[in-house]
Design a protein around this motif. Structure first.
Motif, PDB file in Angstrom:
ATOM      1  N   GLU A   8       9.405  45.198  49.802  1.00 25.90           N
ATOM      2  CA  GLU A   8       8.590  46.214  50.284  1.00 25.90           C
ATOM      3  C   GLU A   8       7.170  45.938  51.077  1.00 25.90           C
ATOM      4  OE1 GLU A   8       7.575  48.826  47.145  1.00 25.90           O
ATOM      5  OE2 GLU A   8       9.709  49.079  46.524  1.00 25.90           O
ATOM      6  N   SER A   9       6.687  45.046  50.821  1.00 23.48           N
ATOM      7  CA  SER A   9       5.615  44.422  51.492  1.00 23.48           C
ATOM      8  C   SER A   9       5.706  42.961  51.857  1.00 23.48           C
ATOM      9  CB  SER A   9       4.107  44.752  50.940  1.00 23.48           C
ATOM     10  OG  SER A   9       3.105  44.102  51.763  1.00 23.48           O
TER      11      SER A   9
ATOM     12  N   SER B   8       4.143  45.978  55.980  1.00 25.41           N
ATOM     13  CA  SER B   8       4.948  47.037  55.212  1.00 25.41           C
ATOM     14  C   SER B   8       6.409  47.326  55.572  1.00 25.41           C
ATOM     15  CB  SER B   8       4.359  48.280  54.967  1.00 25.41           C
ATOM     16  OG  SER B   8       4.977  49.467  54.206  1.00 25.41           O
ATOM     17  N   SER B   9       7.348  47.102  55.026  1.00 30.09           N
ATOM     18  CA  SER B   9       8.695  47.129  55.452  1.00 30.09           C
ATOM     19  C   SER B   9       9.045  48.841  55.872  1.00 30.09           C
ATOM     20  CB  SER B   9       9.741  46.717  54.679  1.00 30.09           C
ATOM     21  OG  SER B   9       9.573  45.269  54.306  1.00 30.09           O
TER      22      SER B   9
ATOM     23  N   GLU C  95       4.837  39.029  53.495  1.00 33.16           N
ATOM     24  CA  GLU C  95       3.873  38.276  54.032  1.00 33.16           C
ATOM     25  C   GLU C  95       4.238  37.173  54.991  1.00 33.16           C
ATOM     26  OE1 GLU C  95       0.477  37.262  51.653  1.00 33.16           O
ATOM     27  OE2 GLU C  95       0.723  38.983  50.258  1.00 33.16           O
TER      28      GLU C  95
ATOM     29  N   ASN D 251      -4.817  44.249  57.331  1.00 29.89           N
ATOM     30  CA  ASN D 251      -3.502  43.560  57.033  1.00 29.89           C
ATOM     31  C   ASN D 251      -3.430  42.141  57.494  1.00 29.89           C
ATOM     32  OD1 ASN D 251      -2.199  45.680  55.641  1.00 29.89           O
ATOM     33  ND2 ASN D 251      -1.616  46.614  57.548  1.00 29.89           N
TER      34      ASN D 251
ATOM     35  N   ARG E  97       0.270  40.628  56.711  1.00 30.64           N
ATOM     36  CA  ARG E  97       1.074  41.466  55.735  1.00 30.64           C
ATOM     37  C   ARG E  97       1.540  42.623  56.435  1.00 30.64           C
ATOM     38  NH1 ARG E  97      -2.573  42.201  52.707  1.00 30.64           N
ATOM     39  NH2 ARG E  97      -3.466  44.436  53.051  1.00 30.64           N
TER      40      ARG E  97
END
Length: 589
Positions: free
Chosen positions: A45-46, A87-88, A48, A74, A85
């Motif tokens: 979901e997130s 977010s998908s 890096e 981010n 980072r």
């Protein structure tokens, strides 16, 4: 007074040093040298990513993904290291680059599809009994398709005191770090894991951190500058430019994405210097996305150059780059996931296919220990043990089964190899031994010393080192000029089936741009039907092992079943194949 002078001198020295540092940073180009998944690799979901960016100073900078700047919260920055980072849910896979002081870095491709495996460090490898470098505590499990791979991998990790550290979810493959300190302990645990009913195979990686290369650069032919003429390279570029301009309107070409499984490209070379920043602001041009290399003569730079090197700038000239004036916009994505050998190559391939790549260029391959060349001598390069080969074979089988099931329109173009050996038997070589419509295998030839027309079979001869047999679909020129750091300077000659492969992969991409509906089987028919020949006529058919490629069949000379070239090996004809592609499209309308 002395203290005042001292402080003033110290301040001046400090300002001078800061100014020099600023000038030095400004002089050093902005380049992304590394990009890897980091943090929790199992979190989708997130995600890096950790970057190493040379030429970056401590002042404000931006990181852009698909042209949009990422939010400052981010990003984290420590010297040349940048942590991102993403977010998908809010982003898609695409090119990422850094901007600072009106400079733009090279764009790298960031895939959010999640397949990633870890590479071992120098302290995490050892030498096995065959004296081959092997991973000590990192292995991968291919889990039977009836099981939920993530759950089963976690269950087994807890059972054996291991940790799940990487994954290729579409192939139900998960990487574990084992609680072992040496190869004896590893092998014992591998046997126990392999006996679990849920395990299809265990993949043991045998790769050094810097080993990649499927190349053979010695003894280039004297006429290497004539090599691409043997495949009618310039004729094909000219045909595409004349026949397919957008203003004609009768054929609307489509953009095609190509995945090149290589480590990096040198963006300081004139061949690639204009690919920096937002390449896709021009929708019709070819774009290259890759990590930056330190030198222009690397394997990845040369392979990518066959696709996309700028014309008349350095030592190479890319086929797809030559189509820019009328082309639909080709994306050349150079990525190999991590330095984790064959497993990482497969992980990168899965990500790229899920990101829309229609063509994969695999200029790599391995031989099993004990493989022999055509003279009966043992192959001594790119060899792996039997246990490693069996794991790789299962992993590649899973990949091609997934490809056929989920992405039947994707093709993989693989180099035949440079060991004067055989490409078509898994006892000898992977991945070229797989028999599937979606895998194209490419051998290498070189210019002969015969003064004959280009269409004559004697115009070229087999490259002595090229692997052979009927599994090879077609041959192409094995020698190219590499890139150079000096504008207008020709680089050194590089030879091997690695460099024949992108000629075929680039042509397949151009064919797909003309007719995206072409299936792999149709692409192979057109490729071989348009081929010229290499070889000589025999009184008797040679044995399978002596065929440079699969002989041209009567059906591949459909209009002339008595053609004198039937039975000879196939040589790439880029011009004729494009012409046949256009004819096929017009006939089907």
């Amino acid at each position: 007074m002395a203290v005042t002078y001292f402080r003033a001198g110290l301040l001046a020295s400090t300002l001078s040093l800061m100014l020099m540092a600023s000038i030095a940073a400004a002089d050093q180009p902005l380049r992304i040298e590394q990009l890897q998944r980091c943090g929790n690799l199992l979190e989708l979901e997130s995600q890096e990513f950790c970057l190493h960016v040379s030429g970056l100073d401590d002042t404000r900078f931006e990181v852009k993904l698909n042209g949009a700047p990422l939010q400052a919260e981010n990003l984290s920055h420590d010297n040349h290291k940048v942590r991102v980072r993403i977010s998908s849910a809010d982003a898609q896979s695409g090119p990422l680059w850094v901007e600072q002081h009106e400079q733009s870095s090279n764009p790298v491709w960031v895939s959010l599809k999640g397949s990633h495996v870890l590479a071992a460090t120098d302290q995490e490898v050892g030498k096995n009994m065959d004296d081959i470098t092997t991973y000590v505590d990192l292995i991968s499990l291919i889990i039977e398709e009836d099981y939920d791979g993530a759950e089963e991998a976690q269950r087994l990790a807890e059972k054996y005191g291991a940790e799940v550290v990487g994954m290729i979810p579409p192939l139900n493959t998960y990487q574990l770090r084992l609680p072992v300190d040496n190869l004896e302990e590893r092998d014992a645990l591998v046997l126990r894991l392999g006996s679990e009913v849920s395990i299809d195979a265990v993949v043991v990686e045998e790769s050094g951190a810097e080993e990649s290369i499927e190349s053979e650069t010695n003894s280039p032919p004297a006429a290497d500058d004539q090599e691409w003429a043997s495949n009618r390279f310039l004729d094909a570029v000219n045909y595409y430019q004349r026949r397919l301009p957008r203003q004609n309107g009768d054929i609307e070409t489509q953009p095609i994405r190509i995945g090149v499984i290589e480590r990096e490209v040198d963006f300081d070379s004139p061949d690639f210097a204009d690919y920096l920043g937002n390449c896709r602001k021009d929708s019709s041009r070819t774009c290259v996305y890759a990590r930056d290399a330190a030198k222009p003569d690397g394997h990845g730079t040369t392979v990518a150059g066959v696709f996309a090197a700028a014309w008349n700038e350095g030592g190479n000239s890319g086929f797809l780059r030559g189509l820019d004036e009328v082309g639909p916009g080709f994306d050349v994505i150079v990525d190999r996931n991590s330095d984790a050998g064959i497993t990482a190559n497969v992980a990168a391939s899965v990500n790229l296919v899920e990101d829309g790549a229609r063509v994969l260029n695999w200029s790599w391959g391995i031989h099993r220990i004990g493989a022999t060349d055509i003279n009966g001598d043992e192959v001594d390069s790119l060899v792996r043990s039997g246990i490693a080969m069996s794991g790789y074979e299962e992993l590649l089988e899973e990949f091609f089964l997934w490809l056929r099931r989920e992405h039947p329109d994707v093709v993989v173009v693989n180099s035949a190899g440079n060991a004067s050996s055989f490409s078509g038997s898994d006892d000898y070589r992977l991945p070229s031994s797989f028999v599937t419509e979606q895998l194209f295998v490419v051998g290498g030839h070189e210019r002969s010393d015969e003064d004959v027309p280009v269409e004559d079979p004697r115009y070229v001869i087999k490259r002595e080192a090229s692997n052979i047999d009927m599994r090879v679909d077609i041959t192409a020129a094995a020698c190219v000029r590499g890139s150079s750091l000096i504008k207008g300077e020709q680089g050194e000659a590089h030879c091997g089936t690695s460099y024949a492969t992108p000629l075929v992969a680039g042509l397949l991409a151009a064919m797909m741009s003309i007719d995206p509906e072409l299936t792999p089987a149709q692409l192979r028919i057109l490729l071989r039907r348009g081929a010229m020949t290499i070889g000589e006529e025999y009184d008797f058919e040679p044995t399978d092992a002596d065929d440079l490629t699969a002989p041209i069949l009567p059906s591949e000379r459909a209009n002339d079943l008595n053609h004198p070239d039937i039975g000879l090996s196939a040589r790439l004809n880029m011009y004729k194949t494009l012409d046949l592609t256009v004819q096929s499209l017009e006939r089907d309308r």
